[in-house]
Motif scaffolding. Structure first.
Motif, PDB file in Angstrom:
ATOM      1  N   TYR A   1      32.826  43.386  38.590  1.00 45.57           N
ATOM      2  CA  TYR A   1      33.661  43.451  39.790  1.00 45.57           C
ATOM      3  C   TYR A   1      34.702  44.564  39.713  1.00 45.57           C
ATOM      4  O   TYR A   1      35.590  44.639  40.559  1.00 45.57           O
ATOM      5  N   GLY A   2      34.592  45.415  38.699  1.00 48.72           N
ATOM      6  CA  GLY A   2      35.558  46.490  38.498  1.00 48.72           C
ATOM      7  C   GLY A   2      36.624  46.072  37.506  1.00 48.72           C
ATOM      8  O   GLY A   2      37.235  45.004  37.653  1.00 48.72           O
ATOM      9  N   VAL A   3      36.849  46.883  36.492  1.00 45.38           N
ATOM     10  CA  VAL A   3      37.835  46.560  35.457  1.00 45.38           C
ATOM     11  C   VAL A   3      39.236  46.594  36.057  1.00 45.38           C
ATOM     12  O   VAL A   3      39.645  47.589  36.668  1.00 45.38           O
ATOM     13  N   ARG A   4      39.970  45.507  35.897  1.00 46.51           N
ATOM     14  CA  ARG A   4      41.372  45.468  36.307  1.00 46.51           C
ATOM     15  C   ARG A   4      42.218  45.995  35.153  1.00 46.51           C
ATOM     16  O   ARG A   4      42.319  45.367  34.107  1.00 46.51           O
TER      17      ARG A   4
ATOM     18  N   GLY B   1      36.875  38.717  36.122  1.00 47.24           N
ATOM     19  CA  GLY B   1      35.521  39.135  35.776  1.00 47.24           C
ATOM     20  C   GLY B   1      34.478  38.070  36.072  1.00 47.24           C
ATOM     21  O   GLY B   1      34.762  37.031  36.671  1.00 47.24           O
ATOM     22  N   LYS B   2      33.277  38.352  35.607  1.00 50.10           N
ATOM     23  CA  LYS B   2      32.112  37.497  35.873  1.00 50.10           C
ATOM     24  C   LYS B   2      31.536  36.960  34.567  1.00 50.10           C
ATOM     25  O   LYS B   2      31.127  37.746  33.700  1.00 50.10           O
ATOM     26  N   PRO B   3      31.472  35.638  34.366  1.00 50.19           N
ATOM     27  CA  PRO B   3      30.831  35.087  33.163  1.00 50.19           C
ATOM     28  C   PRO B   3      29.341  35.400  33.183  1.00 50.19           C
ATOM     29  O   PRO B   3      28.672  35.154  34.185  1.00 50.19           O
TER      30      PRO B   3
ATOM     31  N   VAL C   1      35.809  34.338  36.943  1.00 49.73           N
ATOM     32  CA  VAL C   1      37.025  34.084  36.162  1.00 49.73           C
ATOM     33  C   VAL C   1      38.158  34.859  36.828  1.00 49.73           C
ATOM     34  O   VAL C   1      38.006  36.036  37.160  1.00 49.73           O
ATOM     35  N   PHE C   2      39.294  34.196  37.028  1.00 50.91           N
ATOM     36  CA  PHE C   2      40.407  34.827  37.741  1.00 50.91           C
ATOM     37  C   PHE C   2      41.735  34.312  37.192  1.00 50.91           C
ATOM     38  O   PHE C   2      41.792  33.294  36.483  1.00 50.91           O
TER      39      PHE C   2
END
Length: 513
Positions: free
Chosen positions: A171-174, A455-457, A221-222
């Motif tokens: 989803y793009g690195v924060r 991110g995404k698990p 995950v947030f």
């Protein structure tokens, strides 16, 4: 961050760097002005200490840059003859004041790099640990982060006691917004109540390009939007305003994406009027009341036969039990138990208000089983605003998008201007657990802003059942989180490859010997 603010910050740190280092630049044979040119001064500084120019990319990375800057201070002092580790320590604890003193001393001379002295002062073990910390922090911060499932909100898709790998790049690195922090420690230092970071310096929100958008029914995950505990779960320690990237991490299923109209009916989610179809690996669970002929259920039997954790059911009367986490399939099986008289869903009735359900105050008579409909905000879209709908968007306007909000009777003012509509500045999502009556999710605290997405698990690398001792769930080791059909474990393939590698390495060394 605005362009103007970025320019001012760049000029400020360029000036600060020049004040600290320009005398050292001159003594190393460089021009004084080179110390004041942003970014270029770092490249020159790396040349002086004989390090490659690409280290500049490590320096500007939040968190990792802290470690690299300490290394640079040590090597800067080294090339000027101050080669004891205590000089680096003094420079750091005095916030570079001692370093400035060394640079400005008239008898300080540039003598260059001596790798043999560095090896004597900094052991191979220390260098290896530093390299490992930098590499692990790089992976942890910008590629994959480990995560442990603490609650059953997504049971059976993700089980308590499972160890995941969470992709940062899907989803793009924060990019971390709290740069002064201990590496790989999220909130407090383990075993203490001391925070692992300082929020005195905060970077603006920045996200690298994404490989994909969040899709409906993705597991995400947030950062928990309403997390403001000093110590999570301990209200007596008080509350603080945590930076976004230091809030507690949650994992839920995204059932509503920007632009959706979402409603919950008897625990089931409806999107734009149609029942949401979950992936085949998802197993929604609900609360049921079970009436028996008498006697008690054996907890060990219930866990083994129906995979039910005894923590999530209890006896409310001599012949009645409440199960908070039953799938419809298990409920049907339990109904055929010889000791069961009846089994019924324990759903809240429509129109019955629950006080802890979003939005605060809940004048809509909503509860966790009957909720909405609501609109999931989409970036750039505008909604009409009045005092009736304002509770849905109040937190978005004030906390997530930073506006000043005033309400006087039926009049709404945003940043001092009368407002009858509002345009959203970012996308929002609706996150829920599959365990519908045993999940703290968006029904309690509302929308999740995109800047809170971590991110995404993608992978379960280890799984343990801790209900009756610690037992490995071998069939869930090395399995993917997503996908369709039966879950497949790749553990045996991993072990085969590992054995082949060790065998190859053994014969290679034997052949050389």
């Amino acid at each position: 961050m605005s362009i103007d603010l970025f320019i001012y910050a760049t000029l400020f740190f360029g000036l600060l760097n020049g004040i600290i280092y320009w005398k050292g630049f001159v003594k190393a044979g460089r021009k004084a002005w080179e110390a004041f040119v942003p970014f270029y001064n770092i490249i020159v500084q790396l040349k002086i200490i004989e390090r490659p120019w690409w280290w500049i990319f490590l320096i500007v990375l939040p968190v990792i840059g802290n470690i690299i800057l300490i290394v640079i201070v040590y090597e800067w002092l080294h090339v000027f003859g101050y080669r004891k580790k205590r000089y680096t320590f003094l420079s750091i604890i005095t916030c570079y004041i001692y370093l400035i003193y060394i640079n400005y001393k008239s008898d300080t001379k540039y003598i260059g790099r001596d790798d043999e002295v560095i090896i004597k002062n900094v052991s191979t073990w220390t260098s290896a640990v530093l390299f490992a910390v930098v590499a692990a922090t790089m992976v942890h911060t910008y590629f994959m982060q480990p995560y442990v499932i603490p609650t059953p909100s997504l049971d059976k898709t993700l089980r308590v006691g499972e160890f995941l790998l969470v992709s940062k790049f899907h989803y793009g690195v924060r990019v971390p917004m709290t740069p002064i922090a201990l590496p790989m420690i999220h909130d407090v230092i383990p075993g203490t109540s001391i925070r692992s970071y300082t929020d005195k310096l905060q970077l603006p929100y920045l996200r690298l390009p994404a490989f994909q958008k969040i899709k409906r029914n993705d597991i995400v995950v947030f950062s928990w939007p309403t997390d403001n505990w000093v110590e999570y779960g301990n209200e007596s320690k008080g509350f603080i305003d945590k930076p976004i990237d230091k809030k507690s991490n949650y994992v839920k299923r995204c059932v509503g994406v920007p632009g959706d109209s979402l409603e919950v009916r008897e625990g089931w989610v409806y999107i734009n009027g149609k029942k949401n179809v979950l992936p085949d690996r998802a197993e929604p669970q609900f609360k049921y009341v079970v009436t028996t002929k008498g006697g008690q259920f054996n907890p060990s039997y219930m866990h083994q036969r129906y995979d039910l954790d005894p923590d999530y059911y209890g006896q409310t009367a001599a012949n009645q039990y409440v199960f908070t986490s039953l799938t419809t399939e298990v409920a049907a099986q339990l109904k055929n138990h010889p000791n069961v008289v009846s089994i019924e869903r324990a759903a809240n009735g429509k129109g019955i208000s629950e006080p802890l359900v979003f939005p605060a105050g809940n004048n809509n008579s909503w509860n966790t089983d009957y909720f909405g409909p609501i609109y999931i905000p989409e970036k750039g879209k505008t909604v009409n605003l009045n005092v009736e709908v304002l509770p849905l968007y109040k937190r978005i306007i004030t906390e997530y998008e930073g506006h000043n909000l005033e309400v006087n009777g039926n009049q709404i003012k945003i940043d001092g201007e009368i407002a009858t509509s509002y345009t959203f500045g970012q996308d929002y999502y609706w996150m829920m657990g599959d365990n519908r009556n045993n999940s703290l999710d968006s029904r309690s605290w509302g929308y999740v802003p995109f800047d809170h997405v971590l991110g995404k698990p993608v992978f379960i690398w280890m799984s343990y059942d801790t209900v009756e001792g610690v037992k490995p769930r071998w069939d869930r080791f090395f399995t993917t989180v997503g996908g369709s059909g039966e879950r497949v474990s790749y553990l045996k393939y991993f072990l085969i490859l590992l054995a082949l590698w060790f065998g190859f390495d053994f014969f290679r060394k034997r052949k050389k010997g």
